[in-house]
Write an enzyme that holds these catalytic residues in place. Sequence first.
Site, PDB file in Angstrom:
ATOM      1  N   LYS A  52     -18.492  64.065 -21.653  1.00  0.00           N
ATOM      2  CA  LYS A  52     -17.852  63.976 -22.963  1.00  0.00           C
ATOM      3  C   LYS A  52     -18.500  64.939 -23.961  1.00  0.00           C
ATOM      4  O   LYS A  52     -17.826  65.486 -24.818  1.00  0.00           O
ATOM      5  CB  LYS A  52     -17.923  62.539 -23.480  1.00  0.00           C
ATOM      6  CG  LYS A  52     -16.862  61.655 -22.838  1.00  0.00           C
ATOM      7  CD  LYS A  52     -16.906  60.248 -23.391  1.00  0.00           C
ATOM      8  CE  LYS A  52     -18.040  59.495 -22.762  1.00  0.00           C
ATOM      9  NZ  LYS A  52     -17.983  58.054 -23.065  1.00  0.00           N
ATOM     10  N   GLU A  59     -18.210  54.060 -23.544  1.00  0.00           N
ATOM     11  CA  GLU A  59     -18.731  54.245 -24.889  1.00  0.00           C
ATOM     12  C   GLU A  59     -17.651  54.980 -25.681  1.00  0.00           C
ATOM     13  O   GLU A  59     -17.182  56.029 -25.241  1.00  0.00           O
ATOM     14  CB  GLU A  59     -20.021  55.074 -24.857  1.00  0.00           C
ATOM     15  CG  GLU A  59     -20.633  55.166 -26.231  1.00  0.00           C
ATOM     16  CD  GLU A  59     -21.900  56.019 -26.284  1.00  0.00           C
ATOM     17  OE1 GLU A  59     -22.438  56.385 -25.230  1.00  0.00           O
ATOM     18  OE2 GLU A  59     -22.333  56.288 -27.420  1.00  0.00           O
ATOM     19  N   ARG A 118     -21.165  60.014  -9.196  1.00  0.00           N
ATOM     20  CA  ARG A 118     -20.224  60.488 -10.215  1.00  0.00           C
ATOM     21  C   ARG A 118     -19.237  61.440  -9.586  1.00  0.00           C
ATOM     22  O   ARG A 118     -19.554  62.130  -8.623  1.00  0.00           O
ATOM     23  CB  ARG A 118     -20.970  61.275 -11.291  1.00  0.00           C
ATOM     24  CG  ARG A 118     -21.693  60.475 -12.289  1.00  0.00           C
ATOM     25  CD  ARG A 118     -22.467  61.398 -13.213  1.00  0.00           C
ATOM     26  NE  ARG A 118     -21.637  61.921 -14.293  1.00  0.00           N
ATOM     27  CZ  ARG A 118     -21.444  61.276 -15.439  1.00  0.00           C
ATOM     28  NH1 ARG A 118     -21.986  60.103 -15.640  1.00  0.00           N
ATOM     29  NH2 ARG A 118     -20.696  61.799 -16.376  1.00  0.00           N
TER      30      ARG A 118
HETATM   31  P1  ATP Z   1     -19.892  61.296 -19.961  1.00  0.00           P
HETATM   32  O1  ATP Z   1     -20.993  61.932 -19.193  1.00  0.00           O
HETATM   33  O2  ATP Z   1     -18.567  61.877 -19.691  1.00  0.00           O
HETATM   34  O3  ATP Z   1     -20.185  61.192 -21.416  1.00  0.00           O
HETATM   35  P2  ATP Z   1     -20.662  58.592 -19.764  1.00  0.00           P
HETATM   36  O4  ATP Z   1     -21.273  58.022 -18.561  1.00  0.00           O
HETATM   37  O5  ATP Z   1     -21.559  58.842 -20.897  1.00  0.00           O
HETATM   38  O6  ATP Z   1     -19.823  59.864 -19.375  1.00  0.00           O
HETATM   39  P3  ATP Z   1     -19.373  56.185 -20.520  1.00  0.00           P
HETATM   40  O7  ATP Z   1     -18.329  55.968 -21.527  1.00  0.00           O
HETATM   41  O8  ATP Z   1     -20.716  55.615 -20.746  1.00  0.00           O
HETATM   42  O9  ATP Z   1     -19.459  57.750 -20.295  1.00  0.00           O
HETATM   43  O10 ATP Z   1     -18.850  55.779 -19.093  1.00  0.00           O
HETATM   44  C1  ATP Z   1     -18.162  54.603 -18.801  1.00  0.00           C
HETATM   45  C2  ATP Z   1     -18.243  54.369 -17.323  1.00  0.00           C
HETATM   46  O11 ATP Z   1     -17.655  55.450 -16.623  1.00  0.00           O
HETATM   47  C3  ATP Z   1     -19.677  54.253 -16.852  1.00  0.00           C
HETATM   48  O12 ATP Z   1     -19.781  53.114 -16.016  1.00  0.00           O
HETATM   49  C4  ATP Z   1     -19.920  55.502 -16.080  1.00  0.00           C
HETATM   50  O13 ATP Z   1     -20.745  55.233 -14.980  1.00  0.00           O
HETATM   51  C5  ATP Z   1     -18.517  55.905 -15.615  1.00  0.00           C
HETATM   52  N1  ATP Z   1     -18.397  57.358 -15.474  1.00  0.00           N
HETATM   53  C6  ATP Z   1     -18.561  58.293 -16.426  1.00  0.00           C
HETATM   54  N2  ATP Z   1     -18.409  59.522 -15.930  1.00  0.00           N
HETATM   55  C7  ATP Z   1     -18.116  59.385 -14.612  1.00  0.00           C
HETATM   56  C8  ATP Z   1     -17.842  60.294 -13.532  1.00  0.00           C
HETATM   57  N3  ATP Z   1     -17.821  61.617 -13.707  1.00  0.00           N
HETATM   58  N4  ATP Z   1     -17.587  59.774 -12.312  1.00  0.00           N
HETATM   59  C9  ATP Z   1     -17.582  58.449 -12.124  1.00  0.00           C
HETATM   60  N5  ATP Z   1     -17.845  57.547 -13.076  1.00  0.00           N
HETATM   61  C10 ATP Z   1     -18.103  57.997 -14.319  1.00  0.00           C
HETATM   62 MG    MG Z   2     -22.810  56.853 -21.091  1.00  0.00          MG
END
Ligand code: ATP
Ligand code: MG
Length: 563
Positions: free
Chosen positions: A271, A36, A261
């Site tokens: 983020k 995102e 994660r």
């Molecule tokens: P954040 O919690 O940092 O905002 P998010 O999941 O909202 O992370 P996205 O941009 O939606 O961020 O994530 C893109 C991809 O990265 C998703 O498939 C998510 O599962 C993966 N992802 C995000 N954070 C992690 C993490 N700490 N470890 C492994 N995969 C992750």
């Molecule tokens: Mg997300």
Amino acid sequence: MPENESSQPADFIRAAVIEDLRTGRFSRVHTRFPPEPNGYLHIGHAKAICIDFGIAAEFGGICNLRFDDTNPVKEEVEYVESILQDIRWLGFDWDDRLFYASDYFERLYEFAVALIRKGKAYVCDLSADEIREYRGTLTQPGRESPFRNRAVEENLDLFARMRAGEFPDGSRTVRAKIDMASPNINLRDPVMYRILHASHHRTGDAWCIYPMYDFAHGQSDSIEGITHSLCSLEYEIHRPLYDWFLDELEIYRPRQIEFARLNISYTVLSKRKLLRLVQGGHVRGWDDPRMPTLSGLRRRGYTPEAIRNFCERIGVAKKDSIVDLALLEHCLREDLNRRAPRVMGVLRPLRVVIENYPEGLVEEFDTLKNPEDPAAGTRKVPFSRVLYIEQDDFREMPPPKYYRLAPGREVRLRSAYFVKCVKAVRDDRGNLVELRCTYDPATRGGDAPDGRKVKATLHWVSAAHAVPAEVRLYDRLFTKENPDETDDGSDFLANLSPHSLETLSGCWVEPSLAGAKVGAIYQFERQGYFCVDPDSAAAKLVFNRSVALKDEWAKIEKAQRTR
Ligand code: ATP
Ligand code: MG
């Protein structure tokens, strides 16, 4: 730790992919990475990227890059651009397969219409608060919305008028008609569309209704023909909904598989929290070298190889855990030890005058660029009468086991000569100003022909030749292993370390570093690895210490072995 043994799959995802290919559920492998664009990528995303792109490559498949850009309020072009740059930097390539969920807005709208026609979705006039209230809890079932049984025609009409902009934000939603009593709260008539009169970074003002993540993600996967939709564990309870939409729409259904994660000690990986660090001015920006973002790690001196190697070593598991920050640093040291040229830099200078060295004489010593890489060759280091050494390398009253310089004591200056301290000069106030030393011309190159030994070898620079530098030393950004843990219920910011950055401005580095390029990484002998910062100017180089030489992880591993 998973090892890629010849026949054994390295982890449960690879095992599942192998199984799907064997049983014919899929005949190819097509994954996607779906960020995102509401922030910069962090090391957790690197794990996901390595899994998504890595698994596709291993099975001869392909991986799409798709921006999940369904929330116009939090998303920005700046983030899109940084994400593209960071993925490329990490070493992965989506070829011509760059997509945006917003490309599918029209089709998603049609999907919603199809569900309404089927009686599987309805327009609901409850407010966000009311929807929450009606939803129930983990222990209590929800209640049905009074708008749940609207006629199909009325739903179609209202949905069209939502799209046409007739209603204010938050006044109506489209919801899936599933089961308000489901033990899975995600299935209690989840919202599919909301009204949001906001400009989108790609579609502008074409839309004032936006699909929710759950309604966009699976359908986007389906449209792109993804086989394995790999995501982190928090999406596990969304999977029944992912499947429900695709089954009700009767369109192609990929397989979603979840993995743990990445969490790292002394680090936050969300983020939302990283944005607060940036907006609150607690760091200098998304690319501050203390940030766990890919841009921060890059500026700190992390290499793509070190990060990919880290992701491989932590493996893929189904259960959440916290990885030791020391392992990440260990992976960096391992990589930089191989490739970083050795140089000498003095961080806290102490002036040394070699009394018996001729004024005006300059000798150049040939020194190996990297003992780990003989092909790297040698460099020339000038030596003259006035030098700088590290303040720490001299003690007027040396404690036991302190073998470095002290009055009357002889040490080796790396690649140059043995020198002996004859006097420490202090100013009126008693501050140490300089050392007076003598050198032994017979020890040229750093060895005594009479076989006499010294117990310490110091790094140094020639004062007349050295290049001025600023050095930024970093420590953990947080004082707690788990920054979210606070004593008084306050949030993670309470655990920010006051010592995460120390700036040393009067440093000197050897002249071979003049004109060093931004991003170049060196090992300063005895001090660690240092990366040239973009703040560098002609008058002064700026270095970030990537990591010190002492390897905490090697110690941890050794302790684990002997236990
Ligand atoms: P954040 O919690 O940092 O905002 P998010 O999941 O909202 O992370 P996205 O941009 O939606 O961020 O994530 C893109 C991809 O990265 C998703 O498939 C998510 O599962 C993966 N992802 C995000 N954070 C992690 C993490 N700490 N470890 C492994 N995969 C992750
Ligand atoms: Mg997300």
